[in-house]
Design a protein around this motif. Structure first.
Motif, PDB file in Angstrom:
ATOM      1  N   HIS A 147     -47.403 -31.692  -5.668  1.00  0.00           N
ATOM      2  CA  HIS A 147     -47.956 -30.843  -5.005  1.00  0.00           C
ATOM      3  C   HIS A 147     -47.334 -30.084  -3.804  1.00  0.00           C
ATOM      4  CE1 HIS A 147     -51.908 -31.145  -7.133  1.00  0.00           C
ATOM      5  NE2 HIS A 147     -52.054 -32.601  -7.066  1.00  0.00           N
ATOM      6  N   ILE A 148     -45.991 -30.551  -4.027  1.00  0.00           N
ATOM      7  CA  ILE A 148     -45.218 -29.848  -2.843  1.00  0.00           C
ATOM      8  C   ILE A 148     -45.399 -28.373  -2.603  1.00  0.00           C
ATOM      9  CG2 ILE A 148     -42.854 -29.369  -1.915  1.00  0.00           C
ATOM     10  CD1 ILE A 148     -42.078 -32.409  -3.057  1.00  0.00           C
ATOM     11  N   GLY A 149     -45.621 -27.904  -3.864  1.00  0.00           N
ATOM     12  CA  GLY A 149     -45.957 -26.443  -3.944  1.00  0.00           C
ATOM     13  C   GLY A 149     -47.104 -25.874  -3.040  1.00  0.00           C
ATOM     14  N   TYR A 150     -47.992 -26.743  -3.350  1.00  0.00           N
ATOM     15  CA  TYR A 150     -49.431 -26.520  -2.363  1.00  0.00           C
ATOM     16  C   TYR A 150     -49.156 -26.615  -0.641  1.00  0.00           C
ATOM     17  CZ  TYR A 150     -54.098 -26.711  -0.666  1.00  0.00           C
ATOM     18  OH  TYR A 150     -55.387 -26.405  -0.037  1.00  0.00           O
ATOM     19  N   PHE A 151     -48.075 -27.561  -0.588  1.00  0.00           N
ATOM     20  CA  PHE A 151     -47.560 -27.795   0.937  1.00  0.00           C
ATOM     21  C   PHE A 151     -46.876 -26.458   1.423  1.00  0.00           C
ATOM     22  CE2 PHE A 151     -47.426 -32.349  -0.083  1.00  0.00           C
ATOM     23  CZ  PHE A 151     -48.937 -32.519   0.083  1.00  0.00           C
ATOM     24  N   GLU A 152     -45.984 -25.785   0.521  1.00  0.00           N
ATOM     25  CA  GLU A 152     -45.154 -24.657   0.852  1.00  0.00           C
ATOM     26  C   GLU A 152     -46.074 -23.370   0.860  1.00  0.00           C
ATOM     27  OE1 GLU A 152     -41.022 -25.528  -0.767  1.00  0.00           O
ATOM     28  OE2 GLU A 152     -42.237 -25.168  -2.446  1.00  0.00           O
ATOM     29  N   GLU A 153     -47.173 -23.585   0.053  1.00  0.00           N
ATOM     30  CA  GLU A 153     -47.852 -22.216   0.092  1.00  0.00           C
ATOM     31  C   GLU A 153     -48.637 -21.973   1.534  1.00  0.00           C
ATOM     32  OE1 GLU A 153     -50.522 -22.478  -3.378  1.00  0.00           O
ATOM     33  OE2 GLU A 153     -51.934 -20.830  -2.533  1.00  0.00           O
ATOM     34  N   LEU A 154     -48.922 -23.446   2.104  1.00  0.00           N
ATOM     35  CA  LEU A 154     -49.548 -23.165   3.404  1.00  0.00           C
ATOM     36  C   LEU A 154     -48.471 -23.328   4.596  1.00  0.00           C
ATOM     37  CD1 LEU A 154     -52.191 -25.964   3.356  1.00  0.00           C
ATOM     38  CD2 LEU A 154     -52.570 -23.913   3.818  1.00  0.00           C
ATOM     39  N   GLY A 155     -47.198 -23.371   4.221  1.00  0.00           N
ATOM     40  CA  GLY A 155     -45.825 -23.316   5.038  1.00  0.00           C
ATOM     41  C   GLY A 155     -45.912 -24.516   5.968  1.00  0.00           C
ATOM     42  N   LEU A 156     -46.269 -25.763   5.442  1.00  0.00           N
ATOM     43  CA  LEU A 156     -46.191 -27.015   6.181  1.00  0.00           C
ATOM     44  C   LEU A 156     -44.656 -27.218   6.173  1.00  0.00           C
ATOM     45  CD1 LEU A 156     -49.116 -29.315   4.918  1.00  0.00           C
ATOM     46  CD2 LEU A 156     -49.209 -27.384   6.287  1.00  0.00           C
TER      47      LEU A 156
END
Ligand code: GLC
Ligand code: GLC
Length: 644
Positions: free
Chosen positions: A121-130
């Motif tokens: 889920h790293i992509g999800y974190f990136e989507e949020l800008g974390l």
């Protein structure tokens, strides 16, 4: 206290005695010069911190040697990649104050099953800008009693259901490649009763019994308890637990199975130092120091935030500067704001939760007035140390405690902090007439009448009740409240920390009542399994999760691209409207936030002193240009304004 010259001389002498004894470890170090130069630079400080703690013990030098040898060994074991990170961070020590730093927090199992799931889920974190990911405790812990992982049985083994320590190190490296720093808890006030040290103590080993605080008879615990605060009066009344096997009372501030460590024993300091450096060497970049106030006890005091607690954290920090300088401490102290501030600073915890802002955001939503929030922030938001930062948050995995200062409240004519807290508890449990909230009580204390509140952001902000009423206006207000308080943590100075799930407006999870090991602790109501089906809706702004997700994402994006939002300072001021919070960031951005469901306006005269207004300004949150003559705000509207 010894005088400083005497301490300096003793430190010099000790170091001269120590260096040859370190030779066996140093001999094998390719970068021994680096270690020695850091040791030379920091040893005097370390000595001046450890001496008042342990200097009176006859074997002080022996312990000093053990501590430095541990540092040397762990430095020798530190991977090259992390040593490179050390250099990078030393060159840019204020990296964590940049505008692009954005935090998120979750439980590994609830969010993604296990460590591999997190990777997926790293992509999800990136989507949020974390750029900062805090994974809550993931170490081996007792199966049936572990306080959500905050009772640790081994600091070196990941819970086998989640993965392995090597997977953790690999995850840290992979996250770093994606620009995300791994943050873990360091639960250092206590271990679980299944930790190897506790087991040895239970078997009668006196050295390990000295790792904890044990009493043969009850009178002394009684004497201590006269002044101690009960943290979990419902689940774990009192602060001591009788161990029949030992016929002793063990100090347990939190639950009966969380045994407080004895930091007056230098062997405990050394052992925990080694665990800390072990985690640093796995690639953890920030350690959240759990429950910092409780680590030192003294009879006749409340045994919270004593001076020795600060010495211990400072001493740990100083060793980090020698052996793993990339590592930073974040303090978790949910106490009176003066005490919260006492842990913050480059030499101690450069980063700290801001529980005062958190609690007062909720206070302002309940009262629709910002006077206490503004007043407390004027007094308390500025940090004493340039090299430090707040972590600003709306919700965490814990309950909300109303830890504002009574004196701040009195200064804005809220004369009874006690009554105000009772009002807030009644409001957030939904008992107060007209309340929008659906929170649940946590640990009512019948003696002090103290209580805290649980619930997710969305449920506390009114979404749960609004949805069941089916009233569109109420739903709209609830969504605006969620966005409003996030807009503050994203624009006030410091690291914004998102409690993952909140970006999808997740409501309370009542399923915990049926789960073994959870039913008795209402904090589980705001620790739901992450709903990936709901997450699918995030792309569709006509849905509730989509609206909240995309709005937060846009705000995060704006924040990350606005250098004036970096750093720590926010100048709070009186907008002359009781419902509108106002502050200026770095002289450039004016933030206004309307905490009521009524349209409000702020006049140019009210802001002119604090912000150099032109006739028009651009609202960065919407890209609209507005007139600054009289700024109109719709219900719960917020603006981040820049001169047009
Ligand atoms: C911390 C944690 C909390 C836990 C307590 C005891 O405050 O955040 O969840 O119960 O420490 O370890
Ligand atoms: C208290 C403690 C804090 C802990 C919390 C858990 O507020 O001060 O450390 O996280 O209780 O409920």
């Amino acid at each position: 206290m010894q005088n400083p010259e005497w301490l300096t001389r003793q430190a010099e002498k000790s170091l001269l005695r120590l260096l040859p004894r370190l030779e066996p470890v140093l001999a094998e170090m390719p970068d021994r010069d680096l270690f020695i130069s850091r040791l030379n630079a920091y040893f005097p400080t370390l000595f001046s911190l450890l001496h008042p703690l342990y200097g009176a013990q006859y074997d002080f030098f022996y312990h000093l040697e053990q501590i430095i040898t541990t540092a040397a060994r762990m430095f020798a074991a530190r991977p090259g990649e992390l040593k490179a990170l050390d250099h990078q961070r030393e060159a840019e020590p204020l990296w964590f104050r940049a505008e692009n730093i954005m935090g998120g927090i979750c439980y590994v199992n609830l969010f993604a099953g296990n460590l591999n799931g997190i990777r997926d889920h790293i992509g999800y974190f990136e989507e949020l800008g974390l750029t900062y990911l805090h994974l809550m405790p993931l170490f081996r812990a007792p199966a049936d009693h572990n306080d959500g992982g905050y009772a640790v049985s081994s600091f070196r083994e990941v819970d086998s259901a989640l993965g392995t320590i090597d997977e953790l190190a690999a995850l840290a490296a992979e996250l770093r490649q994606h620009g995300i720093s791994l943050v873990l808890d360091f639960v250092f006030n206590h271990t679980s009763d299944e930790h190897d040290w506790a087991k040895r103590a239970l078997k009668g080993d006196p050295d390990y019994q000295e790792f904890y605080l044990m009493f043969d008879e009850r009178p002394l615990p009684d004497e201590y308890e006269k002044n101690l605060r009960e943290i979990f009066p419902e689940q774990a009344p009192g602060s001591f637990t009788y161990q029949p096997k030992l016929d002793k009372w063990v100090w347990t501030t939190f639950h009966t199975y969380q045994w407080d460590l004895n930091y007056s024993n230098p062997a405990v300091f050394r052992a925990m130092l080694e665990e800390m450096l072990f985690l640093a060497n796995q690639g953890v970049e920030i350690l959240r120091l759990d429950a910092v106030p409780f680590i030192w006890k003294r009879l006749g005091t409340i045994s919270e935030s004593l001076p020795e607690a600060h010495l211990i954290i400072r001493a740990f920090n100083t060793v980090m500067r020698i052996a793993a300088p990339a590592l930073l401490f974040k303090s978790e102290a949910i106490v009176h704001p003066d005490d919260v501030a006492s842990y913050i600073g480059w030499g101690e915890c450069p980063i700290s939760y801001n529980p005062t802002l958190m609690a007062l955001l909720w206070e302002s939503l309940a009262t629709r007035e910002v006077k206490l929030l503004r007043h407390s922030m004027v007094k308390r938001f500025p940090l004493p140390d340039e090299k430090s930062s707040w972590v600003n948050y709306v919700r965490s995995h814990d309950d909300i405690g109303w830890s504002f200062a009574d004196e701040d409240a009195a200064e804005v004519r809220i004369y009874s902090g006690f009554d105000h807290r009772r009002f807030l508890n009644a409001f957030y449990t939904g008992e107060f007439p007209g309340s929008f909230a659906a929170g649940i009580p946590f640990n009512f204390n019948p003696h002090t009448l103290d209580m805290r509140i649980c619930g997710t952001t969305a449920s506390l902000a009114g979404l749960e009740r609004a949805l069941s009423s089916g009233d569109d206006t109420l739903i709209e207000y609830a969504l605006r409240r969620i966005l409003l308080i996030h807009s503050v943590i994203l624009s006030a100075g410091g690291i914004p920390l998102l409690y993952l799930g909140d970006e999808l407006a997740t409501t309370n999870y009542y399923g915990y009542e049926l789960e073994a090991g959870k039913a008795h602790d209402s904090r589980w109501v705001h620790r739901p399994p992450f709903d990936w089906q709901r997450a699918e809706l995030r792309h569709d702004t006509s849905t509730i999760p989509g609206r909240v997700f995309q709005t937060l994402r846009r705000l995060i994006h704006v924040r990350k691209n606005t250098p004036a939002l970096a750093g720590g300072a926010a100048t709070f001021f009186d907008t002359r409207d009781a419902h509108v919070l106002g502050y200026v960031r770095n002289g450039e951005i004016l933030v206004l936030a309307n905490f009521s469901e009524h349209a409000r306006s702020v006049r140019r005269e009210a802001i002119a002193q604090h912000w150099d207004a032109a006739d028009t300004a651009l609202d960065l949150t919407t890209n609209e240009t507005i007139s600054t003559d009289k700024i109109l705000l719709t219900p719960y509207q917020f603006m981040w304004l820049r001169r047009a």
